[in-house]
Design a protein around this motif. Sequence first.
Motif, PDB file in Angstrom:
ATOM      1  N   TRP A  63       0.836  -1.202   0.000  1.00 23.41           N
ATOM      2  CA  TRP A  63       0.000   0.000   0.000  1.00 23.41           C
ATOM      3  C   TRP A  63       0.873   1.255   0.000  1.00 23.41           C
ATOM      4  CZ3 TRP A  63      -1.022   4.062   3.387  1.00 23.41           C
ATOM      5  CH2 TRP A  63      -2.190   4.781   3.119  1.00 23.41           C
ATOM      6  N   TYR A  64       1.930   1.264   0.838  1.00 29.92           N
ATOM      7  CA  TYR A  64       2.797   2.439   0.938  1.00 29.92           C
ATOM      8  C   TYR A  64       3.508   2.752  -0.374  1.00 29.92           C
ATOM      9  CZ  TYR A  64       2.496   2.930   6.038  1.00 29.92           C
ATOM     10  OH  TYR A  64       2.064   3.153   7.317  1.00 29.92           O
ATOM     11  N   ILE A  65       3.930   1.716  -1.095  1.00 32.76           N
ATOM     12  CA  ILE A  65       4.749   1.990  -2.295  1.00 32.76           C
ATOM     13  C   ILE A  65       3.905   2.042  -3.559  1.00 32.76           C
ATOM     14  CG2 ILE A  65       6.844   1.011  -1.267  1.00 32.76           C
ATOM     15  CD1 ILE A  65       6.454  -1.461  -3.053  1.00 32.76           C
ATOM     16  N   ASP A  66       2.599   1.854  -3.429  1.00 33.50           N
ATOM     17  CA  ASP A  66       1.712   1.942  -4.590  1.00 33.50           C
ATOM     18  C   ASP A  66       1.870   3.322  -5.249  1.00 33.50           C
ATOM     19  OD1 ASP A  66      -0.320   1.229  -6.365  1.00 33.50           O
ATOM     20  OD2 ASP A  66      -1.822   2.231  -5.134  1.00 33.50           O
ATOM     21  N   GLY A  67       2.095   3.328  -6.544  1.00 29.90           N
ATOM     22  CA  GLY A  67       2.225   4.592  -7.280  1.00 29.90           C
ATOM     23  C   GLY A  67       3.649   5.131  -7.328  1.00 29.90           C
ATOM     24  N   GLU A  68       4.606   4.464  -6.640  1.00 33.21           N
ATOM     25  CA  GLU A  68       6.006   4.908  -6.697  1.00 33.21           C
ATOM     26  C   GLU A  68       6.635   4.457  -8.012  1.00 33.21           C
ATOM     27  OE1 GLU A  68       7.613   6.791  -4.594  1.00 33.21           O
ATOM     28  OE2 GLU A  68       6.191   6.847  -2.943  1.00 33.21           O
ATOM     29  N   SER A  69       7.815   4.965  -8.283  1.00 37.63           N
ATOM     30  CA  SER A  69       8.498   4.630  -9.532  1.00 37.63           C
ATOM     31  C   SER A  69       9.999   4.517  -9.252  1.00 37.63           C
ATOM     32  CB  SER A  69       8.203   5.734 -10.554  1.00 37.63           C
ATOM     33  OG  SER A  69       8.697   5.398 -11.808  1.00 37.63           O
TER      34      SER A  69
END
Length: 221
Positions: A63-69
Motif C-alpha cells: 500500500w505504501y509503495i503503490d504509485g512509486e516509480s
Amino acid sequence: MTALIIGASRGIGLEFVRQFRADAAQVTATARNATGLARLRALGATALQLDVADVASAAALAWYIDGESFDMAVIVAGIYGPKTTGLEPPAEADFDAVMHTNVLGPMRLLPPIAAALAPNARLAVISSRMGSIGLRAGTSGWLYRASKAAANSVLKDASIALRDHAVCVALHPGWVRTDMGGAGADLGVCDAVVALRRTIANLRPSDNGAFLDHDGSPLAW
Ligand SMILES: NC(=O)c1ccc[n+]([C@@H]2O[C@H](COP(=O)([O-])OP(=O)(O)OC[C@H]3O[C@@H](n4cnc5c(N)ncnc54)[C@H](OP(=O)(O)O)[C@@H]3O)[C@@H](O)[C@H]2O)c1
C-alpha cells in the motif's frame, strides 16, 4: 535516482542506504523495529516498517509503495537459521522462520515491488553463493542453502515475468563482516556494497535472470 531497500536496519542493507544517500539518491528503506527505523531516518531515507515474514506487514508495504516509480529495488532481508554442519534435520520452527523470511518474503514482495518500478529499473535479490547447487562443496547450514536456492528460483521466475520491464538478478555479496557474516569474514561491508552497487549499475538487459557475484562475475545456479 530512487531506490527501495528491503531489510535495511543493519548490515548490508543499512550500508546500501548510507551509500545511496551519500550520492544524494532518494531512498525508501525498511526495518522491523524502532531502532532500525530511526537509523534510516537519520540517514535521510523514507523509513517504512516491514517484517517480510508477516503477511499483514507485507500488505502494508504494498500500500505504501503503490504509485512509486523506483529506479532500483534491492531485497536484502535474510536470516541464516541453525548453524548445522551435516544433515541435522531442522526443527519445524527453524524451517518455517528461514523459509518464510528468505523465500516467502520475496514471493510476497516481488509483485508489489514490480508494480512500483520505473521502466528499465534494476531489481536485485541478495542471495548467497551457499545457495548454488552447481558450486556446492560443503553441507554447512543446509537449511540456509536450501532457502537461498529457492530464493534463486523465485528471482528467476521474476526475471521472466518482468523481462520487458526490469533487469532482475540474484547477487552474492561476498563473505561480509556483518552480524551474519561474522568478524572473520573476507570483506568489509562498505567494500562489499561498493562492489554490489557497481555491479547493479553496470547491469545490461542481457543480464536479466543472472546469478552474479558481488564483482559481477557469473555464478552457477
Ligand atoms: N554477510 C554475509 O557474509 C552474507 C553472505 C551471503 C549472503 N548474505 C545475505 O545478505 C543479506 C544481508 O545479510 P547481512 O550480512 O547484512 O545480515 P545481518 O547483518 O544479519 O542483517 C540481516 C538484515 O535482515 C533483516 N531481517 C531479517 N529478518 C527479517 C524480517 N523477517 N523482516 C525484515 N527484515 C528482516 C534484519 O533486520 P533486523 O535488524 O530487524 O533483524 C537485518 O536488517 C541476507 O539476505 C544474507 O543472507 C550475507
